[in-house]
Design a protein around this motif. Sequence first.
Motif, PDB file in Angstrom:
ATOM      1  N   ALA A   9       0.834  -1.207   0.000  1.00 32.02           N
ATOM      2  CA  ALA A   9       0.000   0.000   0.000  1.00 32.02           C
ATOM      3  C   ALA A   9       0.867   1.256   0.000  1.00 32.02           C
ATOM      4  N   MET A  10       1.915   1.259   0.801  1.00 27.01           N
ATOM      5  CA  MET A  10       2.795   2.428   0.865  1.00 27.01           C
ATOM      6  C   MET A  10       3.477   2.682  -0.478  1.00 27.01           C
ATOM      7  N   ILE A  11       3.973   1.610  -1.113  1.00 28.71           N
ATOM      8  CA  ILE A  11       4.637   1.761  -2.414  1.00 28.71           C
ATOM      9  C   ILE A  11       3.643   2.259  -3.466  1.00 28.71           C
ATOM     10  N   SER A  12       2.426   1.713  -3.443  1.00 28.91           N
ATOM     11  CA  SER A  12       1.413   2.138  -4.409  1.00 28.91           C
ATOM     12  C   SER A  12       1.014   3.595  -4.182  1.00 28.91           C
ATOM     13  N   HIS A  13       0.899   3.990  -2.917  1.00 24.83           N
ATOM     14  CA  HIS A  13       0.634   5.401  -2.625  1.00 24.83           C
ATOM     15  C   HIS A  13       1.777   6.275  -3.133  1.00 24.83           C
ATOM     16  N   ALA A  14       3.006   5.788  -2.994  1.00 27.59           N
ATOM     17  CA  ALA A  14       4.157   6.560  -3.464  1.00 27.59           C
ATOM     18  C   ALA A  14       4.104   6.747  -4.978  1.00 27.59           C
ATOM     19  N   VAL A  15       3.663   5.707  -5.699  1.00 27.43           N
ATOM     20  CA  VAL A  15       3.512   5.823  -7.155  1.00 27.43           C
ATOM     21  C   VAL A  15       2.475   6.894  -7.485  1.00 27.43           C
ATOM     22  N   GLU A  16       1.321   6.832  -6.811  1.00 25.10           N
ATOM     23  CA  GLU A  16       0.295   7.850  -7.048  1.00 25.10           C
ATOM     24  C   GLU A  16       0.802   9.235  -6.670  1.00 25.10           C
ATOM     25  N   GLY A  40      -6.879  -0.672  -1.919  1.00 24.87           N
ATOM     26  CA  GLY A  40      -7.183  -2.100  -1.804  1.00 24.87           C
ATOM     27  C   GLY A  40      -6.198  -2.823  -0.897  1.00 24.87           C
ATOM     28  N   ALA A  41      -4.907  -2.504  -1.029  1.00 28.41           N
ATOM     29  CA  ALA A  41      -3.898  -3.145  -0.180  1.00 28.41           C
ATOM     30  C   ALA A  41      -4.064  -2.739   1.276  1.00 28.41           C
ATOM     31  N   THR A  42      -4.480  -1.489   1.514  1.00 26.79           N
ATOM     32  CA  THR A  42      -4.704  -1.046   2.894  1.00 26.79           C
ATOM     33  C   THR A  42      -5.880  -1.790   3.516  1.00 26.79           C
ATOM     34  N   VAL A  43      -6.947  -1.970   2.747  1.00 30.46           N
ATOM     35  CA  VAL A  43      -8.093  -2.742   3.248  1.00 30.46           C
ATOM     36  C   VAL A  43      -7.675  -4.177   3.552  1.00 30.46           C
ATOM     37  N   PHE A  59      -4.116  -1.018  14.635  1.00 26.58           N
ATOM     38  CA  PHE A  59      -5.325  -1.443  13.922  1.00 26.58           C
ATOM     39  C   PHE A  59      -6.424  -0.390  14.049  1.00 26.58           C
ATOM     40  N   ILE A  60      -6.619   0.153  15.244  1.00 30.09           N
ATOM     41  CA  ILE A  60      -7.622   1.201  15.428  1.00 30.09           C
ATOM     42  C   ILE A  60      -7.296   2.386  14.522  1.00 30.09           C
ATOM     43  N   GLY A  61      -6.008   2.727  14.440  1.00 29.54           N
ATOM     44  CA  GLY A  61      -5.607   3.845  13.589  1.00 29.54           C
ATOM     45  C   GLY A  61      -5.943   3.621  12.132  1.00 29.54           C
ATOM     46  N   VAL A  62      -5.633   2.437  11.610  1.00 26.43           N
ATOM     47  CA  VAL A  62      -5.888   2.188  10.187  1.00 26.43           C
ATOM     48  C   VAL A  62      -7.382   2.019   9.926  1.00 26.43           C
ATOM     49  N   ALA A  63      -8.123   1.432  10.866  1.00 30.90           N
ATOM     50  CA  ALA A  63      -9.575   1.307  10.701  1.00 30.90           C
ATOM     51  C   ALA A  63     -10.227   2.695  10.660  1.00 30.90           C
ATOM     52  N   ALA A  64      -9.780   3.584  11.541  1.00 29.84           N
ATOM     53  CA  ALA A  64     -10.312   4.948  11.540  1.00 29.84           C
ATOM     54  C   ALA A  64      -9.946   5.665  10.240  1.00 29.84           C
ATOM     55  N   TRP A  65      -8.743   5.394   9.726  1.00 30.59           N
ATOM     56  CA  TRP A  65      -8.335   6.014   8.464  1.00 30.59           C
ATOM     57  C   TRP A  65      -9.244   5.573   7.314  1.00 30.59           C
ATOM     58  N   LEU A  66      -9.604   4.307   7.280  1.00 29.28           N
ATOM     59  CA  LEU A  66     -10.476   3.819   6.214  1.00 29.28           C
ATOM     60  C   LEU A  66     -11.861   4.468   6.300  1.00 29.28           C
ATOM     61  N   ARG A 124      -7.026  10.939  -0.076  1.00 26.92           N
ATOM     62  CA  ARG A 124      -6.345   9.666  -0.312  1.00 26.92           C
ATOM     63  C   ARG A 124      -4.824   9.775  -0.294  1.00 26.92           C
ATOM     64  N   LYS A 125      -4.287  10.866  -0.805  1.00 25.12           N
ATOM     65  CA  LYS A 125      -2.825  10.978  -0.868  1.00 25.12           C
ATOM     66  C   LYS A 125      -2.181  11.059   0.508  1.00 25.12           C
ATOM     67  N   LEU A 126      -2.971  11.388   1.515  1.00 27.60           N
ATOM     68  CA  LEU A 126      -2.457  11.346   2.879  1.00 27.60           C
ATOM     69  C   LEU A 126      -2.138   9.918   3.289  1.00 27.60           C
ATOM     70  N   GLY A 127      -2.696   8.952   2.566  1.00 29.13           N
ATOM     71  CA  GLY A 127      -2.454   7.544   2.875  1.00 29.13           C
ATOM     72  C   GLY A 127      -0.996   7.140   2.778  1.00 29.13           C
ATOM     73  N   LEU A 128      -0.197   7.862   1.977  1.00 28.99           N
ATOM     74  CA  LEU A 128       1.231   7.542   1.899  1.00 28.99           C
ATOM     75  C   LEU A 128       1.874   7.638   3.271  1.00 28.99           C
ATOM     76  N   PHE A 129       1.552   8.689   4.000  1.00 30.63           N
ATOM     77  CA  PHE A 129       2.162   8.899   5.312  1.00 30.63           C
ATOM     78  C   PHE A 129       1.557   7.973   6.361  1.00 30.63           C
ATOM     79  N   LEU A 130       0.253   7.700   6.239  1.00 28.35           N
ATOM     80  CA  LEU A 130      -0.394   6.783   7.181  1.00 28.35           C
ATOM     81  C   LEU A 130       0.170   5.374   7.041  1.00 28.35           C
ATOM     82  N   THR A 131       0.313   4.884   5.815  1.00 29.97           N
ATOM     83  CA  THR A 131       0.843   3.529   5.627  1.00 29.97           C
ATOM     84  C   THR A 131       2.317   3.448   6.016  1.00 29.97           C
TER      85      THR A 131
END
Length: 326
Positions: free
Chosen positions: A19-26, A85-88, A122-129, A139-146
């Motif tokens: 997920a982090m690598i894919s976010h980096a691509v985006e 998708g990878a984050t989910v 887990f609580i952090g990533v669930a709240a992020w979703l 969505r682009k904030l997901g790079l830093f979250l992952t």
Amino acid sequence: MSALSDNLVTFAILAYLVAMISHAVEYALGNARTRVAAAPARELVGAGVGGAGGVSAPPAAPVPPSAAAERSARRARLGGLVAVGATVLAAVLHLAALVTRGIAADRMPWGNMYEFVLTVTFIGVAAWLVVLWKRPSLRKLGLFLTLVMVLLVATAELVLYVPIVPLVPALNSYWFVIHVSTIVFASGIFLLGVVPAVGYLMRSGYEQGKRSFPYTLAKRLPGAVGLERLTFALHAFAFPIFTFAVIAGAIWAEAAWGRPWGWDPKETWAFISWVVYAGYLHARATPSVKRNVATWIAVLGFLTMLMNLFGVNIFFTGLHSYGGLD
């Protein structure tokens, strides 16, 4: 079940990494769509422009985007979709690891540092979703979250891991579920809250014209105003839960040790965290305090939480020494 839980954590780390690598691509190709949409139109001008009889040709049709720009835009969109998708998938594996750990231990999986960090993340990533579902523009904030997920979950697995053991006698109480569950939940929201806080500090600097590191990292983040509002919303939601958790801990301490508060190292740092977060909310509500100053207080609050989790458990000894580390 214990071995299954360990394997699931490993797979979750790999999914977070994807997920982090894919976010980096985006993130790297994130402005490709803007370049495509903003391709300048060329205007043809007659040879006699400027003279008395000069005639200007009508504006030409917009220049179609180049094939390279279109490919970049498609790759950016694909990277973002794969990242979500990878984050989910990582979150599902993460939850399964916690459930199987709890089944194997025959208790809630919060008995030591390893389990605590796994649950908080887990609580952090669930709240992020949930946030991402409501506000896809973030969505682009997901790079830093992952990135945070990879670092913390990998640290838990590689450094903090301990085999399953029974709870220490002091934790065998219904207050274990009440107190620790609320601490875990609030900590997970604070973990998520620090991501837009740091993003806001970088983005606001970038919008003010700062082009040095780390402000350039925020070039493609959402606007500073939206990040700051998200930071406040998350902290305002988590703070009352954290307050209840501290009060519940004091009630539990009275029942277990005969005193509600004894300035044990973990109690002391919990109080420090509470004061700092209260200070952030007060500063945020004070018009004379600049938003970046208030946000720095929120970041400081999370640093005190990290000190309470890692520093106190590793370097101090007290009644709350349940980290499980040797």
